[in-house]
Design an enzyme around this catalytic site. Structure first.
Site, short mmCIF file in Angstrom:
data_model
loop_
_atom_site.label_atom_id
_atom_site.label_comp_id
_atom_site.label_asym_id
_atom_site.label_seq_id
_atom_site.Cartn_x
_atom_site.Cartn_y
_atom_site.Cartn_z
N ASP A 203 24.41 -13.94 0.43
CA ASP A 203 25.39 -14.52 -1.31
C ASP A 203 26.19 -13.45 -0.89
O ASP A 203 27.27 -13.92 -1.53
CB ASP A 203 24.66 -13.70 -2.12
CG ASP A 203 24.65 -14.69 -3.24
OD1 ASP A 203 25.24 -15.41 -3.25
OD2 ASP A 203 25.11 -14.02 -4.53
N SER A 227 28.12 -17.31 -8.50
CA SER A 227 27.36 -18.29 -7.91
C SER A 227 26.65 -19.49 -8.65
O SER A 227 25.86 -19.40 -9.37
CB SER A 227 26.20 -17.97 -6.77
OG SER A 227 26.70 -17.43 -6.10
N GLN A 277 27.31 -23.15 0.09
CA GLN A 277 26.67 -22.66 -1.57
C GLN A 277 27.85 -22.92 -2.23
O GLN A 277 29.43 -22.98 -1.18
CB GLN A 277 26.67 -21.16 -1.71
CG GLN A 277 27.13 -20.29 -2.96
CD GLN A 277 26.96 -19.04 -3.26
OE1 GLN A 277 28.11 -18.48 -2.62
NE2 GLN A 277 25.92 -18.10 -3.26
#
Length: 288
Positions: A203, A227, A277
């Site tokens: 991440d 996110s 993502q």
């Protein structure tokens, strides 16, 4: 082992409350929200503890609400299916009585068959790039204050960006960003730990890649970012305490949502994981 790595491992070592119920805690640092990679890693730990004999190969997550670092996170695992070849788990992370995150994980043992992979990008090795200590001495001195504060704090993941001049405002029109990553200390040999650590690290920097073509970064106060979802596929075995190249790009930024992809290679060019993502990249409106 560095203090930061031990703290990360402690954070990933969940407390089991019941057969399918786990409790995780957050490090008490200056973050106002729980780091998304922490929730991904903890949820994967919870799912993996309900499966024996099969490693995870695919996971898909949605961030629903920002996590509160001051209170524990409860992870509830739903044993969706235990098949002959695949095992499926669903994990819901809960805080203050509501779901803040959900994760689907599929487990599968490798089978014999054809194989191919993407080629590793030709970039300088980590030894040719500024180390963390060198960055503090001369690279960080020229970077904005928020970026300096971020890199000066001891972290469990060492990062050596290839295109580090992007933090100085340089634009890269191809929207590509490469960064070498590894833990700052040696990890136990258990492959499951390395997978959960990579899930944690995956991440970092990914959403920020959406601003590479604009010469901007999410460290700037002009942006609010979060996110929205996260997908990760494990392809081959690796060690998260050895250098891994995280090759990222961003095909699209529109509607205040940035989409980024990543391929993760070991030093010898082996493709070990893939990531995708989408996240909120909202530019704050200027006050009149």
């Amino acid at each position: 082992m560095s203090t930061a790595v031990q703290t990360m491992l402690d954070v990933l070592n969940l407390e089991q409350l019941e057969v399918n119920l786990f409790r995780g805690r957050s490090p008490q640092d200056r973050w106002q929200r729980v780091f998304g990679g922490q929730v991904i890693g903890q949820a994967l730990v919870a799912a993996s503890r309900t499966v024996e004999g099969r490693p995870p190969h695919s996971m898909h997550a949605y961030f629903l609400v920002g996590g509160d670092p001051k209170v524990p996170i409860i992870y509830e695992v739903d044993r969706i299916r235990d098949g002959k070849s695949f095992t499926t788990r669903r994990v819901v992370a809960i805080q203050h009585g509501q779901a803040i995150f959900t994760l689907m994980v599929s487990f599968h043992n490798d089978e014999e068959g054809l194989t191919h992979q993407a080629e590793m990008p030709d970039v300088p090795p980590p030894e040719k790039l500024p180390s963390e200590s060198e960055a503090r001495e001369w690279v960080l001195a020229n970077m904005p204050e928020p970026i300096r504060r971020y890199y000066e704090v001891e972290r469990p993941i060492e990062m050596r960006p290839v295109e580090y001049t992007r933090y100085l405002g340089q634009k890269f029109a191809d929207a590509r960003f490469h960064v070498w990553i590894r833990t700052t200390g040696q990890l136990p040999d258990d492959p499951a730990i390395h997978q959960c650590v990579l899930a944690y690290a995956s991440d970092w920097t990914l959403l920020d890649t959406a601003l590479v073509p604009h010469g901007r970064t999410l460290f700037e106060r002009d942006f609010m970012a979060a996110s929205l979802d996260h997908a990760l596929w494990f392809h081959r075995k690796f060690r998260a305490d050895d250098w891994l190249l995280y090759a990222q790009d961003s095909p699209n930024l529109a509607g205040a949502r940035g989409f980024s992809r990543g391929l993760i290679f070991s030093r010898d060019g082996t493709l070990v994981a893939s990531v995708a993502q989408e996240g909120l990249v909202r530019q704050r409106k200027s006050s009149p």
